[in-house]
Design a protein around this motif. Structure first.
Motif, PDB file in Angstrom:
ATOM      1  N   ALA A 345       0.825  -1.206   0.000  1.00  0.00           N
ATOM      2  CA  ALA A 345       0.000   0.000   0.000  1.00  0.00           C
ATOM      3  C   ALA A 345       0.863   1.261   0.000  1.00  0.00           C
ATOM      4  O   ALA A 345       0.574   2.227  -0.716  1.00  0.00           O
ATOM      5  N   GLU A 348       2.539   1.779  -3.512  1.00  0.00           N
ATOM      6  CA  GLU A 348       1.631   2.277  -4.543  1.00  0.00           C
ATOM      7  C   GLU A 348       1.207   3.707  -4.284  1.00  0.00           C
ATOM      8  O   GLU A 348       1.050   4.498  -5.221  1.00  0.00           O
ATOM      9  N   ARG A 349       1.056   4.079  -3.016  1.00  0.00           N
ATOM     10  CA  ARG A 349       0.554   5.410  -2.686  1.00  0.00           C
ATOM     11  C   ARG A 349       1.649   6.467  -2.729  1.00  0.00           C
ATOM     12  O   ARG A 349       1.412   7.594  -3.198  1.00  0.00           O
ATOM     13  N   ARG A 350       2.848   6.140  -2.246  1.00  0.00           N
ATOM     14  CA  ARG A 350       3.877   7.157  -2.046  1.00  0.00           C
ATOM     15  C   ARG A 350       4.860   7.288  -3.197  1.00  0.00           C
ATOM     16  O   ARG A 350       5.485   8.328  -3.336  1.00  0.00           O
ATOM     17  N   LYS A 352       4.170   6.403  -6.647  1.00  0.00           N
ATOM     18  CA  LYS A 352       3.486   6.699  -7.907  1.00  0.00           C
ATOM     19  C   LYS A 352       4.107   5.973  -9.105  1.00  0.00           C
ATOM     20  O   LYS A 352       3.836   6.314 -10.258  1.00  0.00           O
ATOM     21  N   LYS A 355       1.725   0.111  -9.903  1.00  0.00           N
ATOM     22  CA  LYS A 355       0.303  -0.158  -9.749  1.00  0.00           C
ATOM     23  C   LYS A 355       0.150  -1.626  -9.387  1.00  0.00           C
ATOM     24  O   LYS A 355       0.330  -2.508 -10.233  1.00  0.00           O
ATOM     25  N   TYR A 357      -2.522  -2.845  -7.230  1.00  0.00           N
ATOM     26  CA  TYR A 357      -3.818  -3.190  -6.654  1.00  0.00           C
ATOM     27  C   TYR A 357      -4.483  -4.351  -7.388  1.00  0.00           C
ATOM     28  O   TYR A 357      -5.314  -5.071  -6.814  1.00  0.00           O
TER      29      TYR A 357
END
Length: 472
Positions: A345, A348-350, A352, A355, A357
């Motif tokens: 998580a 993917e969030r920090r 960029k 991907k 998910y």
């Protein structure tokens, strides 16, 4: 009337847990302290008219100034098995009682038979192995395979505590190995062998004999489904040392982990290798947890884990699958699934850049070791990024650090020992949290230590180190 009130005051009902000794105010079906069912029993507490329970009496030995007391009886005697001595704090102490617990088939009996043979050869006093689970012929066959045959190594198969004490009177050993404490019954004690009452009575009697006669004693214990020592919790309080024997049946690696030790550090770990000829110590086990590649391979990263006080260089591997519909699988082996989910998580969030998910992720360690400490987060993240971006990490790179939810890299303990172990094995670049380069003596000679503040800078530094290695 006065007499009846006095007798009621002198003897009042009380309740006590037969497993852990907890005293609840009333009877309960389940002990609130140790969660054992049916262990609350009724007892009687006698209190005199003055409220005093015990009167004073003369001690058998007066108290002495601490400087006048000899420490010689507490000196450890080496067992001859180096990794076990490491966990015990140098060896077995005269009169000490050690509890070794582990799953069936992990190698407890094999290890202790080797210890008994080494004791008989080196300690100058006999060793006695009492088996309550196998016949003497079965143990003899194992001893032949291990080469553990010696005139001062005695063997008996008994399930009665009185008979075990009789063997102690006859052999007068310096070391007693009882395999296992759950199979021995104490005469005059209620319950079946292996029950709470029986295990507590047998252990208490053997502890008293060991202290009185100065016999180093090792008790083999069973474990429950969740890996805890079977029997009453008070069992671990009675003994001096508690060791857990761990290992995967599909791996040759075995770990002896110290849980309690009155004579040394309680966080030491000993490494062993199980093979056809028995079990041997592994003073340098780091090679088991690494894979040597001819060419760098994407999806791998090396970290340094701490098992007790020992630094182990360990490889983390990750495989990123194709895109799938629905919920993708997150499969781990030797890693914490919750920490992997958190790292994915954060990646993917920090960053960029990835991907993940809708892609399956598989992560594992090499050699059967299990990593649960947060210091493996950074290596886990870099191995996933390496596999997702198809970028191979430099083979001389190690990554150490905990990853926070905001992507920051947090400091971990024993950074100096981790870096020293990595440098000893030939690693030349280390990614560490901020403020770690100058800690505990600074960077080892010949190693470049790069401080990374967040996950994005860690990925950039790893990519530069990999590019520099590829240009050489």
């Amino acid at each position: 009337m006065t007499t009846s009130r006095a007798s009621a005051k002198a003897a009042r009902p009380a309740y006590v847990c037969d497993a852990c000794g907890h005293q609840p105010p009333k009877w309960l079906g389940r002990c609130p302290e140790c969660n054992e069912w049916g262990s609350i029993i009724e007892s009687t507490v006698t209190v005199g008219a003055s409220g005093r329970v015990v009167s004073s009496r003369m001690p058998s030995e007066p108290a002495r100034p601490i400087a006048q007391i000899s420490a010689a009886p507490a000196r450890a005697v080496p067992t001859g098995v180096g990794e076990l001595d490491r966990v015990l704090g140098g060896g077995l102490v005269q009169g000490a009682v050690v509890l070794l617990a582990g799953e069936p088939g992990v190698g407890k009996s094999t290890l202790l038979l080797d210890v008994a043979q080494q004791w008989a050869v080196n300690a100058g006093s006999p060793s006695l192995v009492v088996s309550g689970e196998e016949s003497v012929s079965q143990v003899r066959l194992r001893a032949e395979r291990l080469g553990a045959l010696h005139d001062r190594l005695f063997l008996a198969a008994e399930n009665d505590l009185g008979t075990v004490i009789g063997h102690l009177d006859a052999v007068k050993p310096g070391l007693l190995v009882l395999d296992s404490v759950q199979t021995v019954s104490a005469p005059g004690t209620e319950g079946v062998p292996g029950g709470v009452t029986q295990v507590r009575a047998v252990t208490a009697a053997l502890v008293a004999i060991a202290k009185e006669r100065g016999i180093a004693t090792v008790l083999v214990g069973h474990v429950t489904k969740d890996g805890q020592v079977a029997g009453p919790r008070v069992l671990e309080h009675l003994v001096d040392v508690v060791l857990h024997f761990e290992g995967d049946k599909h791996s040759s690696l075995r770990l002896v982990r110290g849980v309690k030790n009155r004579f040394g550090a309680a966080d030491e770990v000993g490494c062993f290798e199980m093979h056809e000829g028995g079990i041997t110590s592994l003073p340098d086990p780091s090679g088991l947890f690494l894979t040597r590649y001819q060419e760098p391979v994407p999806g791998t990263c090396v970290t340094v884990a701490m098992e007790g006080r020992r630094a182990l260089v360990t490889e983390v591997q990750a495989l990123i699958g194709a895109e799938v519909q629905g919920s993708p699988r997150r499969t781990v082996s030797g890693l914490d699934s919750a920490r992997l989910a958190m790292v994915l998580a954060v990646l993917e969030r920090r960053t960029k850049q990835l991907k993940l998910y809708n892609r399956e992720v598989f992560a594992a360690t090499v050699g059967g070791i299990r990593l649960t400490e947060p210091s493996a987060d950074l290596a886990m993240a870099l191995s996933v990024a390496s596999g997702g971006l198809d970028l191979a990490m430099a083979p001389t790179l190690v990554a150490i650090g905990e990853v926070g939810l905001t992507g920051e890299i947090r400091r971990v303990s024993a950074i100096g020992r981790r870096l020293a172990e990595a440098a000893r094995l030939g690693f030349r670049v280390a990614l560490v949290p901020p403020g770690s380069a100058g800690a505990e003596g600074g960077a080892p000679k010949g190693m470049q230590v790069i401080e990374v503040s967040d996950l994005r800078s860690a990925l950039q530094s790893a990519a530069r180190a990999s590019a520099e290695h590829g240009n050489r």
